[in-house]
Design a protein around this motif. Structure first.
Motif, mmCIF file in Angstrom:
data_model
loop_
_atom_site.group_PDB
_atom_site.id
_atom_site.type_symbol
_atom_site.label_atom_id
_atom_site.label_comp_id
_atom_site.label_asym_id
_atom_site.label_seq_id
_atom_site.Cartn_x
_atom_site.Cartn_y
_atom_site.Cartn_z
ATOM 1 N N UNK A 208 43.105 35.284 42.381
ATOM 2 C CA UNK A 208 42.951 35.121 40.885
ATOM 3 C C UNK A 208 44.195 34.876 40.107
ATOM 4 N N UNK A 209 45.196 35.593 40.475
ATOM 5 C CA UNK A 209 46.489 35.558 39.738
ATOM 6 C C UNK A 209 47.131 33.974 39.933
ATOM 7 N N UNK A 210 47.083 33.662 41.125
ATOM 8 C CA UNK A 210 47.643 32.370 41.383
ATOM 9 C C UNK A 210 46.890 31.228 40.691
ATOM 10 N N UNK A 211 45.633 31.268 40.591
ATOM 11 C CA UNK A 211 45.235 30.071 39.932
ATOM 12 C C UNK A 211 44.838 30.263 38.424
ATOM 13 N N UNK A 212 45.186 31.543 38.016
ATOM 14 C CA UNK A 212 45.047 32.121 36.348
ATOM 15 C C UNK A 212 45.808 30.675 35.791
ATOM 16 N N UNK A 213 45.001 30.154 34.711
ATOM 17 C CA UNK A 213 45.635 29.200 33.871
ATOM 18 C C UNK A 213 46.763 29.581 32.893
ATOM 19 N N UNK A 214 46.322 30.847 32.437
ATOM 20 C CA UNK A 214 47.575 31.464 31.380
ATOM 21 C C UNK A 214 48.524 31.988 32.098
ATOM 22 N N UNK A 215 48.577 32.408 33.295
ATOM 23 C CA UNK A 215 49.737 33.022 34.144
ATOM 24 C C UNK A 215 50.576 31.709 34.694
ATOM 25 N N UNK A 216 49.920 30.485 34.783
ATOM 26 C CA UNK A 216 50.586 29.356 35.275
ATOM 27 C C UNK A 216 51.341 28.928 34.230
ATOM 28 N N UNK B 282 39.335 35.712 21.855
ATOM 29 C CA UNK B 282 40.084 34.977 21.052
ATOM 30 C C UNK B 282 40.948 33.984 21.866
ATOM 31 N N UNK B 283 41.091 32.740 21.366
ATOM 32 C CA UNK B 283 41.909 31.495 21.851
ATOM 33 C C UNK B 283 43.505 32.091 21.823
ATOM 34 N N UNK B 284 44.397 31.531 23.094
ATOM 35 C CA UNK B 284 45.531 31.726 23.186
ATOM 36 C C UNK B 284 46.399 30.659 22.499
ATOM 37 N N UNK C 237 45.935 26.405 23.760
ATOM 38 C CA UNK C 237 44.546 25.889 24.368
ATOM 39 C C UNK C 237 43.570 26.785 23.831
ATOM 40 N N UNK C 238 42.572 26.266 23.307
ATOM 41 C CA UNK C 238 41.248 26.745 22.428
ATOM 42 C C UNK C 238 40.420 27.746 23.356
ATOM 43 N N UNK C 239 41.037 28.513 24.195
ATOM 44 C CA UNK C 239 40.315 29.389 24.911
ATOM 45 C C UNK C 239 40.959 30.561 25.451
ATOM 46 N N UNK C 240 40.397 31.672 25.615
ATOM 47 C CA UNK C 240 41.033 32.919 26.020
ATOM 48 C C UNK C 240 41.892 32.990 27.280
ATOM 49 N N UNK C 241 42.449 34.008 27.454
ATOM 50 C CA UNK C 241 43.580 34.246 28.511
ATOM 51 C C UNK C 241 42.871 34.080 29.877
ATOM 52 N N UNK C 242 41.533 34.513 29.996
ATOM 53 C CA UNK C 242 40.873 34.746 31.158
ATOM 54 C C UNK C 242 39.665 33.596 31.146
ATOM 55 N N UNK C 243 39.603 32.842 32.249
ATOM 56 C CA UNK C 243 38.379 32.002 32.340
ATOM 57 C C UNK C 243 37.102 32.678 32.321
ATOM 58 N N UNK C 244 35.997 32.009 32.184
ATOM 59 C CA UNK C 244 34.829 32.567 32.111
ATOM 60 C C UNK C 244 34.474 33.783 33.217
ATOM 61 N N UNK C 245 34.227 32.981 34.349
ATOM 62 C CA UNK C 245 33.935 33.870 35.589
ATOM 63 C C UNK C 245 35.041 34.908 35.897
ATOM 64 N N UNK C 246 36.467 34.648 35.711
ATOM 65 C CA UNK C 246 37.342 35.739 35.747
ATOM 66 C C UNK C 246 37.035 36.792 34.839
ATOM 67 N N UNK C 247 36.772 36.491 33.659
ATOM 68 C CA UNK C 247 36.450 37.552 32.543
ATOM 69 C C UNK C 247 35.136 38.344 32.945
ATOM 70 N N UNK C 248 34.020 37.747 33.303
ATOM 71 C CA UNK C 248 33.139 38.585 33.795
ATOM 72 C C UNK C 248 33.210 39.587 34.916
ATOM 73 N N UNK C 249 33.964 39.142 35.862
ATOM 74 C CA UNK C 249 34.281 39.784 37.137
ATOM 75 C C UNK C 249 35.340 40.746 36.647
ATOM 76 N N UNK C 250 36.119 40.682 35.651
ATOM 77 C CA UNK C 250 36.958 41.922 35.097
ATOM 78 C C UNK C 250 36.350 43.000 34.566
#
Length: 643
Positions: A248-256, A407-409, A415-428
């Motif tokens: 999850x960390x490796x593919x996180x768009x915000x961490x990238x 909130x968007x980052x 980017x008009x999206x939060x730090x976590x993707x939708x699926x990652x946010x749900x499991x978080x």
């Protein structure tokens, strides 16, 4: 103390004396004689420590049995660190600029501490045997780390296409690391540590003055954070959770993204924070003073890099306090070992702490502007809105948390999206609920307390609210482990974690992580890269493109810039860094007042392109070019016929 250990201490002292003499010879202004004498005494002491004979009275007093060198090495580490702090203070009072002796003492203190940790430790062969038995696991983590590195280094200098002003400013500081404030490597400016600036300077010396070298350290830190999170997750919840968190960390768009810019050093906190948590938690649970000392050492180095180490110290203190309340039987036996953490942190951070204490105004300057309490923002908001201070602080903490999922980052991203993707946010959210439900388990307590405490610290003490979108990067290790815990709970509910179902588990994990990776990579490389969203207004993007353009212009060509309020030489450090400090003459007067010359290049800001075109029509023969990006005009250039 044995004769062997005493000889070793004398040999180390001799090397220190020799190095001091060498530095004295180079930096001294009265000739090399004094330095040579000091070096000669160091060499003589070294030869005696290796081959000399002890006096009979000495030899009779030394015990025959070999004593443990650990106490002596720990004492030496503390003395070296104190010496580095004292020497840096003396140099500062004398307004000197050569801090090499203090830096050498600091490094010697770290080496002495590492030697103390290694001395008498008999577990290296056991560790090697364990590693050989887990070759498949290590190979998998290595492949995951290489994949994370590839995502962070791929076209590092071109995505994002521009460097922001803070990146340019840091790059300019790194070009002269031993000047100004950073003559002292333990100093900081805007909470960026001197040792980070010097490390960045070394990278620029090797890779050149370009965006890749500027972003190399953050990309490397972001890539190394992935195996660090795997290590932490594995120790807290087992191998499955550790691997899930690493993926999850490796593919996180915000961490990238934040690994690919150098203006947000919170990304390095995901590496340092993971290592600190791992060493402290395992040191407490395994009752190992060695790991606690290493945890303190990592924190001390972290403090010399960026200010987020202070937040991690607060999170660790709250974690220990919560452990005393909820896990007292497991924590109490390890309380006597906590001084090892304090010693490790002091060895690495004492000179920087002394500088911060003596220069509190400079060290706390950012807090005076961006601090909720110090800037007066909290009192002003309470007076303007009529809300109570606790309600305002609670709202700030909630805002910081919601940047993960709602909130968007915006700041330093766009980017008009939060730090976590939708699926990652749900499991978080699911994993966080599981952790909070059983807080007496060490793993659950660790991720819950660290996540909540760091979120509260960011919300309570940092401004503006829009900056939460990059400051919350520091909580990503706990966030990804929570998300991995939610995924593992889902698989466990379907019985996929049972023995004998490894193939079904692998298939289910593949079917889950493939869409997670696809969504995150599309968010960054598809919807963000190449869309001019990073500092999207042309006024912020023009300096980088103009800097690259001017870097290719021959040095003997005079450059005139038809400037305006948004674009002018000296207004944005990105232009200076990328152009190679190319001298540009700002021309605010009308263009018709410029006389045509054979070796003059004219550049016009967007608002003055028409003016340049009129001048070109009156002075024909050259070539006029317009530069665009994302269908927006950046600037125009006019090259005389000779160019």
């Amino acid at each position: 103390m044995s004769e062997r250990l005493l000889r070793g201490l004398f040999a180390a002292l001799a090397i220190a004396v020799t190095v001091a003499g060498q530095r004295l010879m180079i930096s001294g202004g009265r000739g090399p004689v004094g330095g040579l004498l000091v070096m000669a005494s160091g060499v003589a002491l070294f030869c005696w420590s290796v081959r000399g004979r002890f006096a009979a009275s000495w030899a009779g007093r030394l015990p025959v049995a070999n004593a443990s060198p650990t106490p002596w090495l720990l004492s030496a580490a503390a003395l070296f660190s104190a010496g580095a702090a004292a020497w840096s203070v003396v140099i500062a009072r004398r307004h000197g600029t050569d801090y090499s002796p203090a830096a050498l003492l600091w490094v010697a203190g770290i080496v002495a501490l590492l030697s103390a940790v290694a001395a008498g430790h008999d577990g290296f062969e056991e560790v090697w045997d364990r590693a050989r038995g887990r070759r498949a696991e290590i190979a998998g983590i290595a492949l995951l780390s290489l994949g994370a590195a590839a995502l962070r280094f791929y076209r590092l200098g071109a995505i994002p296409a521009v460097i922001d002003g803070d990146e340019g400013w840091i790059g300019l500081l790194a070009l002269r690391p031993a000047e100004g404030v950073f003559a002292n490597p333990f100093a900081s400016m805007d909470n960026v540590g001197g040792w980070y600036i010097r490390a960045l300077a070394g990278v620029i010396d090797v890779l050149g003055r370009n965006p890749v070298s500027l972003r190399f350290l953050t990309a490397l830190g972001g890539a190394l954070a992935v195996p660090a999170v795997v290590l932490l997750g594995r120790r807290l919840f087992g191998l499955r959770v550790g691997i899930y968190a690493g993926v999850l960390m490796a593919v996180s768009h915000a961490h990238i993204h934040f690994s690919r810019i150098s203006s947000v050093l919170y990304i390095l906190g995901t590496l340092f924070g993971s290592l600190e948590l791992y060493l402290v938690v395992t040191g407490v649970l395994d009752r190992s003073w060695r790991r606690l000392a290493l945890g303190g050492l990592v924190w001390g180095i972290h403090f010399c890099v960026y200010i987020d180490a202070v937040m991690m110290a607060g999170a660790l203190a709250l974690l220990l306090a919560a452990g005393l309340i909820l896990c007292r039987p497991r924590l109490r036996p390890a309380l006597r070992l906590l001084p090892a953490f304090a010693l490790g942190s002091a060895v690495a951070s004492l000179p920087a702490l002394v500088w911060a204490a003596r220069n509190s105004g400079d060290f706390l300057a950012r807090f005076a502007v961006d601090g909720s309490f110090q800037s007066g923002w909290l009192q002003e908001t309470a007076a303007a809105t009529g809300r109570s201070i606790p309600a305002i602080l609670a709202g700030r903490a909630a805002h910081a948390f919601l940047t993960l999922v709602y909130y968007p980052a915006t700041d330093f991203y766009g980017i008009p999206a939060p730090l976590l993707g939708s699926l990652t946010a749900i499991f978080f959210l699911l994993g966080l609920a599981l952790a909070i439900a059983r807080p007496r388990e060490p793993g659950n307590l660790t991720v819950a307390v660290v996540l909540c405490s760091l979120t509260a610290l960011i919300g309570f003490f940092a401004l503006p609210p829009s900056a939460d979108s990059y400051r919350m990067i520091i909580v990503f290790p706990a966030v990804m482990i929570c998300a991995a815990l939610g995924i593992d709970g889902l698989f466990g509910a379907f019985g996929l974690n049972l023995p004998g179902r490894s193939r079904s588990l692998a298939l289910a994990a593949s079917l889950l992580f493939l869409p997670v990776a696809a969504a995150n990579l599309h968010a960054y490389f598809g919807r963000f890269a190449g869309r001019c969203l990073f500092w999207g207004d042309p006024a912020s993007r023009i300096p980088s493109h103009l800097g690259r353009h001017l870097h290719a212009v021959p040095p003997d060509v005079v450059v005139f810039l038809l400037s305006d309020e948004h674009l002018r030489q000296g207004a944005n450090p990105s232009l200076d860094f990328l152009s190679g400090d190319r001298r540009v003459r700002n021309w605010s007067a009308p263009a018709w007042m410029l006389a045509p010359k054979r070796d003059v290049l004219l550049v016009a800001a967007p608002s003055r392109v028409d003016e340049l075109e009129s001048w070109a029509r009156e002075n024909p023969g050259g070539s006029l070019e317009r530069q665009y990006e994302c269908r927006k005009l950046l600037f125009a250039t006019y090259r005389p016929p000779a160019l």
